[in-house]
Enzyme design. Structure first.
Site, PDB file in Angstrom:
ATOM      1  N   GLU A  61     -47.112 -24.151 -78.082  1.00 49.42           N
ATOM      2  CA  GLU A  61     -45.707 -23.868 -77.635  1.00 49.42           C
ATOM      3  C   GLU A  61     -45.455 -22.552 -78.345  1.00 49.42           C
ATOM      4  OE1 GLU A  61     -43.307 -25.528 -75.908  1.00 49.42           O
ATOM      5  OE2 GLU A  61     -44.976 -26.702 -75.007  1.00 49.42           O
ATOM      6  N   HIS A  94     -46.992 -20.513 -70.504  1.00 46.72           N
ATOM      7  CA  HIS A  94     -48.095 -21.580 -70.656  1.00 46.72           C
ATOM      8  C   HIS A  94     -49.284 -21.550 -69.550  1.00 46.72           C
ATOM      9  CE1 HIS A  94     -46.590 -24.485 -73.775  1.00 46.72           C
ATOM     10  NE2 HIS A  94     -45.319 -24.281 -73.220  1.00 46.72           N
ATOM     11  N   HIS A 143     -41.316 -18.427 -71.049  1.00 44.30           N
ATOM     12  CA  HIS A 143     -42.118 -19.318 -71.765  1.00 44.30           C
ATOM     13  C   HIS A 143     -42.867 -20.263 -70.978  1.00 44.30           C
ATOM     14  CE1 HIS A 143     -42.437 -22.498 -74.984  1.00 44.30           C
ATOM     15  NE2 HIS A 143     -42.438 -23.333 -73.823  1.00 44.30           N
ATOM     16  N   GLU A 144     -42.298 -20.619 -69.767  1.00 42.55           N
ATOM     17  CA  GLU A 144     -43.218 -21.690 -69.078  1.00 42.55           C
ATOM     18  C   GLU A 144     -44.288 -20.914 -68.208  1.00 42.55           C
ATOM     19  OE1 GLU A 144     -42.678 -24.670 -69.285  1.00 42.55           O
ATOM     20  OE2 GLU A 144     -40.829 -24.778 -70.353  1.00 42.55           O
TER      21      GLU A 144
END
Length: 268
Positions: A192, A131, A127-128
């Site tokens: 997100e 980004h 997920h990070e």
């Protein structure tokens, strides 16, 4: 005319700048920063974090994060060209992690205590990194530049027409609020959600069970107990999706993600 020109030029530059296509979702976004500029900003941000936060010396935690992180990095492949991967554990009770342009990834010990399995950790790291590969930071910088420029144009026109400083300040305050509630925060929530999708894609490609993202967020909900007491206003002003929506969206992704995971498990 001079003020109009000073505001219009950066807006024109933003519009002329090429669109960036997300390598996973295919979504196009407008960014003005170059990848080189992002890497420079990321390196500075990482230096600041390592200066302010305590780096963990626990060999087991560091080995775990590096092992999982490197598998995710291989799954990311050319989605983040030229990445110099570095995975660092920080001593903190924060249930948090981050990734920066250039391949710097930080995970806090508080998150490692909650992410009990490597599968859960993989979806968070994915997920990070999502980004970063989506260039969400550069996209937000561009949006801020455009919003600021449009606000200045409106204020300039209003000042010429009305000339009342008090009304001008009211306009600026109202414009800022409308931009934040009407666009910036909803778009932040969309970013997100996009990173959630990218995270489970990267985890599945790396051979980690993407369904672990659901169990991780269920534990987050149980720990924070934020969903039940969160008011409509709080949700409106949140930069993240509501927890229950996040879990529902992740569940809806699994019919697509599990086959990717199963295929990855068959690879040597």
């Amino acid at each position: 005319m001079k003020r109009f020109t000073l505001v219009f030029v950066p807006l024109a530059v933003a519009v002329i700048a090429g669109c960036y296509t997300n390598p996973v979702t295919g979504r196009k976004s407008l960014v003005t920063a170059t990848p080189e500029e992002e890497v420079k900003l990321g390196a500075q941000a990482f230096a600041d974090v390592t200066k302010d936060e305590k780096v963990s010396t626990d060999p087991a935690l560091n080995e775990r994060v590096r092992r999982v992180g490197q598998r995710i990095a291989r799954a990311v492949g050319n989605d983040l060209p030229g990445a110099q991967w570095e995975f660092t554990v920080f001593e903190s009770d924060q249930v948090n992690a981050f990734a920066l342009p250039g391949g710097k990834v930080g995970v806090y010990t508080g998150l490692l205590r909650l992410a009990a399995t490597d599968d859960e950790l993989a979806t968070v790291i994915g997920h990070e990194i999502g980004h970063v590969t989506a260039r969400h930071g550069a996209e937000r910088m561009t949006e801020a530049q455009i919003a600021g420029g449009l606000g200045e144009l409106g204020a300039s026109a209003l000042q010429t027409k009305i000339g009342d400083p008090k009304q001008l300040e009211l306009y600026k305050a109202a414009y800022g609020g409308l931009v934040t509630v009407g666009y910036t925060l909803p778009h932040s929530r969309a970013q997100e959600s996009e990173a959630d999708r990218m995270g489970v894609v990267y985890a599945a490609r790396a051979g980690y069970d993407p369904r672990a993202a659901i169990t991780f967020w269920e534990k987050m909900v149980a720990q924070q107990k934020s969903s039940a007491g969160q008011s409509i206003v709080a949700k409106l002003l949140s930069s993240h999706p509501a927890d229950e929506k996040r879990i529902t969206d992740l569940q809806a992704m699994m019919p697509e993600m599990v086959p990717i995971y199963n295929e990855a498990k068959l690879r040597p």
